[in-house]
Design a protein around this motif. Structure first.
Motif, mmCIF file in Angstrom:
data_model
loop_
_atom_site.group_PDB
_atom_site.id
_atom_site.type_symbol
_atom_site.label_atom_id
_atom_site.label_comp_id
_atom_site.label_asym_id
_atom_site.label_seq_id
_atom_site.Cartn_x
_atom_site.Cartn_y
_atom_site.Cartn_z
ATOM 1 N N LYS A 95 0.962 -1.345 -0.024
ATOM 2 C CA LYS A 95 -0.027 0.016 -0.029
ATOM 3 C C LYS A 95 0.975 1.412 0.060
ATOM 4 O O LYS A 95 0.514 2.293 -0.699
ATOM 5 N N ALA A 130 2.309 1.625 -3.485
ATOM 6 C CA ALA A 130 1.456 2.206 -4.276
ATOM 7 C C ALA A 130 1.180 3.697 -3.971
ATOM 8 O O ALA A 130 0.917 4.578 -5.130
ATOM 9 N N TYR A 131 1.193 4.262 -2.915
ATOM 10 C CA TYR A 131 0.876 5.708 -2.606
ATOM 11 C C TYR A 131 2.168 6.295 -3.060
ATOM 12 O O TYR A 131 2.062 7.387 -3.614
ATOM 13 N N SER A 179 2.039 7.242 -6.666
ATOM 14 C CA SER A 179 0.660 7.878 -7.091
ATOM 15 C C SER A 179 1.053 9.422 -6.970
ATOM 16 O O SER A 179 1.753 9.852 -6.388
#
Length: 258
Positions: free
Chosen positions: A239, A242-243, A246
């Motif tokens: 997670k 992915a952050y 982004s």
């Protein structure tokens, strides 16, 4: 159209529409992102005589006026939580360590024992002291002034700090990680020596990440076998990875460890 009230709202110093640097709120984002919890940003301006934060109201007279925040708050970031349960009390909390402890308790990153809680609190406070000290090196003439207005003095002071105290701090963090990791391979484990990650792991990770981003040469050269493995281990959490990839993830300011 009716827009439901978000459960989690962040108050930042960086303008809502820009979010041009990580700032102190990055600690909070790391927990929220790792937990896959949606969050929103408060539209309120954090500066001016009617703002929520006394540090930015513009003087003692303005601070003495009636508070506009649910509870008096000194400076952002702050967190507003509207629990979804019917009749549950909303919670407004500022100060990074207090926000992280609250998030930890709500999102499953709380210490499990009193001993673990004490270690988590100590690590969190040490991380905050480290980043506060680091920030001060870039603002040696005026703590509230812009880096650009004191750049010459700041660059000199930051160089002195990088050659001395920064390395002392990093060796201190190395000892924290060594205490909980595998004694021979340095395989990382939660730094409070409990069964799972706590908010302290995220705070320590962000401190190490700030050092690596702001002082890359020192980070590359210094021997930190355990701390560097811990840093990489946390950064690779799905997670968080992915952050970081982004557009939700702001960049480093490059002049303040934020």
């Amino acid at each position: 159209f009716f827009r439901p009230m978000p459960e989690w709202t962040l108050f930042l110093f960086d303008p809502t529409e820009k979010r041009t640097f990580k700032g102190r709120a990055e600690f909070l984002r790391l927990l929220l992102e790792d937990a896959s919890v949606p969050y929103d940003y408060a539209p309120d301006d954090v500066e001016g005589p009617a703002c929520h934060f006394d540090a930015f109201r513009g003087g003692a007279e303005a601070v003495a006026a009636k508070a506009t925040a649910p509870v008096p708050a000194w400076a952002p970031p702050a967190l507003l939580h509207h629990p979804p349960e019917k009749g549950a009390e909303s919670v407004f909390v500022s100060q990074v360590c207090a926000c992280m402890a609250y998030l930890g308790a709500q999102l499953g990153y709380a210490p499990k024992t009193n001993a673990e809680a004490a270690r988590a609190n100590q690590i969190a406070m040490s991380v905050w002291e480290f980043l506060t000290e680091g920030y001060a090196q870039f603002h040696p003439l005026d703590p509230s002034g812009a880096y650009q207005d004191q750049k010459e003095a700041a660059d000199k002071q930051a160089g002195i700090w990088q050659a001395g105290r920064l390395q002392e701090w990093l060796q201190h963090f190395e000892k924290i990680v060594v205490l909980s990791c595998h004694p021979y391979t340095y395989e990382p484990k939660p730094v409070t020596a409990g069964p799972g990650l706590t908010y302290a792991d995220f705070m320590l990770f962000h401190a190490l990440d700030a050092a690596a981003a702001q002082f890359p040469r020192t980070w590359e050269c210094i021997r930190l076998s355990a701390a560097k493995q811990f840093h990489a281990w946390m950064k690779q959490r799905p997670k968080l990875a992915a952050y970081f990839a982004s557009d939700r993830c702001p960049s480093w300011a490059g002049n303040s460890m934020m």
